[in-house]
Enzyme design. Structure first.
Site, PDB file in Angstrom:
ATOM      1  N   ARG A 126      10.677  -7.965   6.455  1.00  0.00           N
ATOM      2  CA  ARG A 126      10.842  -6.565   6.063  1.00  0.00           C
ATOM      3  C   ARG A 126      11.446  -5.694   7.163  1.00  0.00           C
ATOM      4  O   ARG A 126      11.285  -5.960   8.348  1.00  0.00           O
ATOM      5  CB  ARG A 126       9.520  -5.970   5.573  1.00  0.00           C
ATOM      6  CG  ARG A 126       8.502  -5.733   6.646  1.00  0.00           C
ATOM      7  CD  ARG A 126       7.250  -5.110   6.043  1.00  0.00           C
ATOM      8  NE  ARG A 126       6.285  -4.792   7.074  1.00  0.00           N
ATOM      9  CZ  ARG A 126       5.127  -4.196   6.861  1.00  0.00           C
ATOM     10  NH1 ARG A 126       4.794  -3.838   5.643  1.00  0.00           N
ATOM     11  NH2 ARG A 126       4.303  -3.934   7.850  1.00  0.00           N
ATOM     12  N   ARG A 172     -10.099   1.581   8.024  1.00  0.00           N
ATOM     13  CA  ARG A 172      -9.999   0.141   8.258  1.00  0.00           C
ATOM     14  C   ARG A 172     -11.279  -0.405   8.896  1.00  0.00           C
ATOM     15  O   ARG A 172     -11.386  -1.612   9.090  1.00  0.00           O
ATOM     16  CB  ARG A 172      -8.830  -0.151   9.197  1.00  0.00           C
ATOM     17  CG  ARG A 172      -7.499  -0.440   8.493  1.00  0.00           C
ATOM     18  CD  ARG A 172      -6.430  -0.382   9.551  1.00  0.00           C
ATOM     19  NE  ARG A 172      -5.304  -1.215   9.376  1.00  0.00           N
ATOM     20  CZ  ARG A 172      -4.095  -0.768   9.028  1.00  0.00           C
ATOM     21  NH1 ARG A 172      -3.904   0.486   8.714  1.00  0.00           N
ATOM     22  NH2 ARG A 172      -3.078  -1.598   8.981  1.00  0.00           N
ATOM     23  N   ARG A 222      10.049  -3.679  12.626  1.00  0.00           N
ATOM     24  CA  ARG A 222       8.965  -3.033  13.372  1.00  0.00           C
ATOM     25  C   ARG A 222       8.476  -3.938  14.494  1.00  0.00           C
ATOM     26  O   ARG A 222       8.397  -5.152  14.296  1.00  0.00           O
ATOM     27  CB  ARG A 222       7.807  -2.735  12.407  1.00  0.00           C
ATOM     28  CG  ARG A 222       7.630  -1.253  12.165  1.00  0.00           C
ATOM     29  CD  ARG A 222       6.680  -0.987  11.055  1.00  0.00           C
ATOM     30  NE  ARG A 222       5.328  -1.500  11.302  1.00  0.00           N
ATOM     31  CZ  ARG A 222       4.314  -1.295  10.489  1.00  0.00           C
ATOM     32  NH1 ARG A 222       4.487  -0.587   9.389  1.00  0.00           N
ATOM     33  NH2 ARG A 222       3.125  -1.751  10.758  1.00  0.00           N
ATOM     34  N   LYS A 241       0.823  -1.224   0.000  1.00  0.00           N
ATOM     35  CA  LYS A 241       0.000   0.000   0.000  1.00  0.00           C
ATOM     36  C   LYS A 241       0.852   1.268   0.000  1.00  0.00           C
ATOM     37  O   LYS A 241       0.573   2.202  -0.738  1.00  0.00           O
ATOM     38  CB  LYS A 241      -0.896   0.052   1.254  1.00  0.00           C
ATOM     39  CG  LYS A 241      -1.911  -1.031   1.371  1.00  0.00           C
ATOM     40  CD  LYS A 241      -2.880  -0.757   2.511  1.00  0.00           C
ATOM     41  CE  LYS A 241      -2.257  -0.637   3.886  1.00  0.00           C
ATOM     42  NZ  LYS A 241      -1.796  -1.877   4.508  1.00  0.00           N
ATOM     43  N   ARG A 250      -2.982  -9.149  13.165  1.00  0.00           N
ATOM     44  CA  ARG A 250      -3.369  -8.062  12.255  1.00  0.00           C
ATOM     45  C   ARG A 250      -4.091  -8.610  11.036  1.00  0.00           C
ATOM     46  O   ARG A 250      -5.045  -8.016  10.535  1.00  0.00           O
ATOM     47  CB  ARG A 250      -2.126  -7.266  11.831  1.00  0.00           C
ATOM     48  CG  ARG A 250      -1.509  -6.522  13.001  1.00  0.00           C
ATOM     49  CD  ARG A 250      -0.162  -5.978  12.647  1.00  0.00           C
ATOM     50  NE  ARG A 250      -0.223  -4.897  11.690  1.00  0.00           N
ATOM     51  CZ  ARG A 250       0.779  -4.551  10.896  1.00  0.00           C
ATOM     52  NH1 ARG A 250       1.902  -5.209  10.915  1.00  0.00           N
ATOM     53  NH2 ARG A 250       0.643  -3.547  10.073  1.00  0.00           N
TER      54      ARG A 250
HETATM   55  P1  AMP Z   1       0.135   0.116   9.303  1.00  0.00           P
HETATM   56  O1  AMP Z   1       1.434   0.860   9.320  1.00  0.00           O
HETATM   57  O2  AMP Z   1      -0.873   0.703   8.378  1.00  0.00           O
HETATM   58  O3  AMP Z   1       0.330  -1.345   9.092  1.00  0.00           O
HETATM   59  O4  AMP Z   1      -0.499   0.283  10.764  1.00  0.00           O
HETATM   60  C1  AMP Z   1       0.171  -0.159  11.918  1.00  0.00           C
HETATM   61  C2  AMP Z   1      -0.820  -0.305  13.056  1.00  0.00           C
HETATM   62  O5  AMP Z   1      -1.407   0.967  13.359  1.00  0.00           O
HETATM   63  C3  AMP Z   1      -2.007  -1.214  12.788  1.00  0.00           C
HETATM   64  O6  AMP Z   1      -1.718  -2.578  13.035  1.00  0.00           O
HETATM   65  C4  AMP Z   1      -3.041  -0.674  13.768  1.00  0.00           C
HETATM   66  O7  AMP Z   1      -2.773  -1.097  15.083  1.00  0.00           O
HETATM   67  C5  AMP Z   1      -2.774   0.817  13.700  1.00  0.00           C
HETATM   68  N1  AMP Z   1      -3.584   1.476  12.645  1.00  0.00           N
HETATM   69  C6  AMP Z   1      -3.154   2.020  11.473  1.00  0.00           C
HETATM   70  N2  AMP Z   1      -4.167   2.533  10.773  1.00  0.00           N
HETATM   71  C7  AMP Z   1      -5.282   2.308  11.485  1.00  0.00           C
HETATM   72  C8  AMP Z   1      -6.659   2.572  11.283  1.00  0.00           C
HETATM   73  N3  AMP Z   1      -7.095   3.168  10.171  1.00  0.00           N
HETATM   74  N4  AMP Z   1      -7.535   2.203  12.262  1.00  0.00           N
HETATM   75  C9  AMP Z   1      -7.129   1.603  13.384  1.00  0.00           C
HETATM   76  N5  AMP Z   1      -5.840   1.296  13.635  1.00  0.00           N
HETATM   77  C10 AMP Z   1      -4.913   1.643  12.706  1.00  0.00           C
END
Ligand code: AMP
Length: 237
Positions: A127, A93, A157, A18, A168
């Site tokens: 990653r 999400r 991470r 993404k 997740r």
């Molecule tokens: P990402 O970097 O997009 O994979 O997001 C990392 C983490 O941030 C996710 O596993 C969630 O815990 C939180 N997160 C990111 N975006 C959202 C969202 N739109 N709604 C809720 N939690 C989020």
């Protein structure tokens, strides 16, 4: 008013690319990249009130409450560089987030990057993420001690452990898939679908090309339809 895509949503499981595809959209359409995960990580790094509240959810691989993330996104949208539009990466999400963003700014297009769970595991477990700018690279491409182009250090991470990846992914299927199905049915003011599904399994280059070509097709089509109907829109619905 000149017609152009304004608010584009990039949706897909973790490690579906993404962030990478969002950057290509930024270059092509001159919108700003808004990564909800990165905004949350910045809030945690800066020890903000919202960051402190969000951290336990992220560490466990769960979604942070809608109220927190919607607040962060709306604040980001008020910044000057977001006035020409944005590509949302990782947001919305949940259905409540989706409805909220439609109401707040409207949505021109939704790109769903579809990959299998097996590939998610393969990619996410291998990653590295730059601590500073959030860019991602595969472990096999980074030499020990090598820094990111921005000068930041690459780290695994905290939420890229096997257990958290699984949590997740389960959340993606349970909570975010209904959002994908919701957008599949959304029709804009010109009566056009705004949803694009991309097979994100291939190489970055080929998927990137596919994302941009599909968006171009969607926008050209809506432009033609709008002209036919005598409507000129800014593409936000
Ligand atoms: P990402 O970097 O997009 O994979 O997001 C990392 C983490 O941030 C996710 O596993 C969630 O815990 C939180 N997160 C990111 N975006 C959202 C969202 N739109 N709604 C809720 N939690 C989020």
């Amino acid at each position: 008013m000149k017609q152009r895509p304004k608010y584009i949503i990039m949706i897909g499981p973790q490690a579906s690319g993404k962030g990478t595809y969002s950057k290509a959209i930024v270059e092509k359409y001159g919108v700003v990249h808004i990564s909800s995960g990165q905004l949350l990580r910045d809030n945690i790094k800066n020890e903000t009130r919202l960051g402190k509240k969000a951290k336990p959810y992220i560490d466990a691989g769960n979604l942070v409450p809608d109220k927190i993330i919607i607040k962060i996104i709306k604040k980001r949208l008020k910044e000057k560089d977001a006035k020409d539009g944005a590509v949302f990466d990782g947001f919305p999400r949940t259905l409540s987030q989706a409805r909220s963003i439609i109401k707040y700014v409207g949505v021109s297009a939704v790109v769903y990057a579809n990959i299998s769970d097996e590939i998610v595991f393969e990619r996410a477990a291998g990653r590295l993420t730059c601590e500073n700018c959030g860019s991602i690279s595969g472990v096999k491409y980074i030499k020990q001690g090598q820094k990111c182009a921005c000068g930041g250090e690459y780290k695994v991470r905290e939420d890229d452990t096997k257990e958290v990846i699984a949590r997740r992914l389960a959340n993606f299927h349970e909570i975010t898939k209904p959002v994908v199905r919701f957008f599949e049915r959304v029709i804009d003011a010109q009566g056009q679908k705004i949803f694009i599904e991309i097979d994100a399994t291939g190489s970055i280059e080929s998927v990137n090309k596919n994302v941009l070509a599909s968006l171009e097709k969607l926008f050209n089509y809506s432009k033609k339809e709008a002209k036919k109907a005598g409507k000129v829109t800014d593409g936000t619905n």
